[in-house]
Design a protein around this motif. Structure first.
Motif, PDB file in Angstrom:
ATOM      1  N   THR A  19       0.852  -1.182   0.000  1.00  0.00           N
ATOM      2  CA  THR A  19       0.000   0.000   0.000  1.00  0.00           C
ATOM      3  C   THR A  19       0.889   1.233   0.000  1.00  0.00           C
ATOM      4  O   THR A  19       1.833   1.322   0.783  1.00  0.00           O
ATOM      5  CB  THR A  19      -0.920   0.017   1.240  1.00  0.00           C
ATOM      6  OG1 THR A  19      -1.745  -1.141   1.190  1.00  0.00           O
ATOM      7  CG2 THR A  19      -1.763   1.257   1.286  1.00  0.00           C
ATOM      8  N   TYR A  60      -8.443  -4.216   0.906  1.00  0.00           N
ATOM      9  CA  TYR A  60      -9.784  -4.570   0.429  1.00  0.00           C
ATOM     10  C   TYR A  60     -10.760  -4.436   1.598  1.00  0.00           C
ATOM     11  O   TYR A  60     -10.548  -5.028   2.666  1.00  0.00           O
ATOM     12  CB  TYR A  60      -9.751  -5.997  -0.110  1.00  0.00           C
ATOM     13  CG  TYR A  60     -11.038  -6.478  -0.706  1.00  0.00           C
ATOM     14  CD1 TYR A  60     -11.530  -5.921  -1.876  1.00  0.00           C
ATOM     15  CD2 TYR A  60     -11.744  -7.511  -0.109  1.00  0.00           C
ATOM     16  CE1 TYR A  60     -12.714  -6.385  -2.443  1.00  0.00           C
ATOM     17  CE2 TYR A  60     -12.920  -7.979  -0.667  1.00  0.00           C
ATOM     18  CZ  TYR A  60     -13.397  -7.411  -1.830  1.00  0.00           C
ATOM     19  OH  TYR A  60     -14.569  -7.870  -2.380  1.00  0.00           O
ATOM     20  N   ARG A 105     -11.014  -2.340  -3.691  1.00  0.00           N
ATOM     21  CA  ARG A 105      -9.615  -1.936  -3.548  1.00  0.00           C
ATOM     22  C   ARG A 105      -9.117  -1.538  -4.926  1.00  0.00           C
ATOM     23  O   ARG A 105      -9.389  -2.219  -5.914  1.00  0.00           O
ATOM     24  CB  ARG A 105      -8.763  -3.075  -3.009  1.00  0.00           C
ATOM     25  CG  ARG A 105      -7.308  -2.661  -2.832  1.00  0.00           C
ATOM     26  CD  ARG A 105      -6.474  -3.781  -2.269  1.00  0.00           C
ATOM     27  NE  ARG A 105      -5.338  -3.222  -1.555  1.00  0.00           N
ATOM     28  CZ  ARG A 105      -4.474  -3.928  -0.888  1.00  0.00           C
ATOM     29  NH1 ARG A 105      -4.607  -5.241  -0.806  1.00  0.00           N
ATOM     30  NH2 ARG A 105      -3.465  -3.356  -0.278  1.00  0.00           N
TER      31      ARG A 105
END
Length: 169
Positions: A19, A60, A105
């Motif tokens: 991320t 997600y 996501r």
């Protein structure tokens, strides 16, 4: 009510494993200028995101109390939504309702930066569910992505449970 130009807003950076993104909270900046009339914050959130190649947005998830939507400005990527993957390209708009049907996501699997606007309702309190990790996030006092101090904020194993009544009641 005055316009807010994104060039005048500082980037906030988030990086953790796969991320990684930069974000400018446009709605929060407008609220700081009094655009909502009471200084308490907007009812509609909007942020500008830049997602580098090979990076993913938030894990997600879905919100039980807030809807989200995305509008792609530039770059390409993939949207994981429900059981499928969907390509993203400039001009695409995606609406994610509150609840399990809105799980999502964003992933940048392209060679260039993926730039998009993210909109959300700003309801408080909210519970965020993370199906892949079996966690939930609980937020009260300020909505997810909102400004201000929260009374309650934490992440918990979804299956952990304690009895309502205990011996100390």
């Amino acid at each position: 009510m005055e316009p807010v130009n994104e060039a005048a807003i500082a980037w906030e950076e988030t990086a953790h494993g796969e991320t990684g993104f930069r974000r400018k909270k446009l709605a929060a900046a407008a609220a700081a200028q009094g655009a909502d009339g009471d200084g308490a914050g907007p009812d509609l959130g909007c942020s500008l995101y830049e997602l580098p190649p090979g990076k993913r947005s938030w894990p997600y998830h879905y919100h039980t109390g807030n809807a989200e939507a995305f509008y792609v400005l530039s770059g390409t990527g993939q949207l994981r939504a429900g059981e499928g993957e969907h390509p993203l390209e400039p001009g695409d708009y995606v609406a994610c309702p509150a609840g399990p049907d809105g799980a999502h996501r964003v992933v940048n699997d392209g060679d260039d930066e993926l730039r998009y606007l993210a909109f959300s309702t700003m309801r408080d309190p909210d519970v965020t569910v993370y199906p892949d990790s079996g966690k939930v996030g609980v937020f009260a006092g300020a909505p997810p992505g909102g400004e201000g101090e929260r009374d309650v904020s934490g992440y918990y194993e979804r299956d952990s449970d304690v009895p309502y009544w205990d011996d100390d009641c």
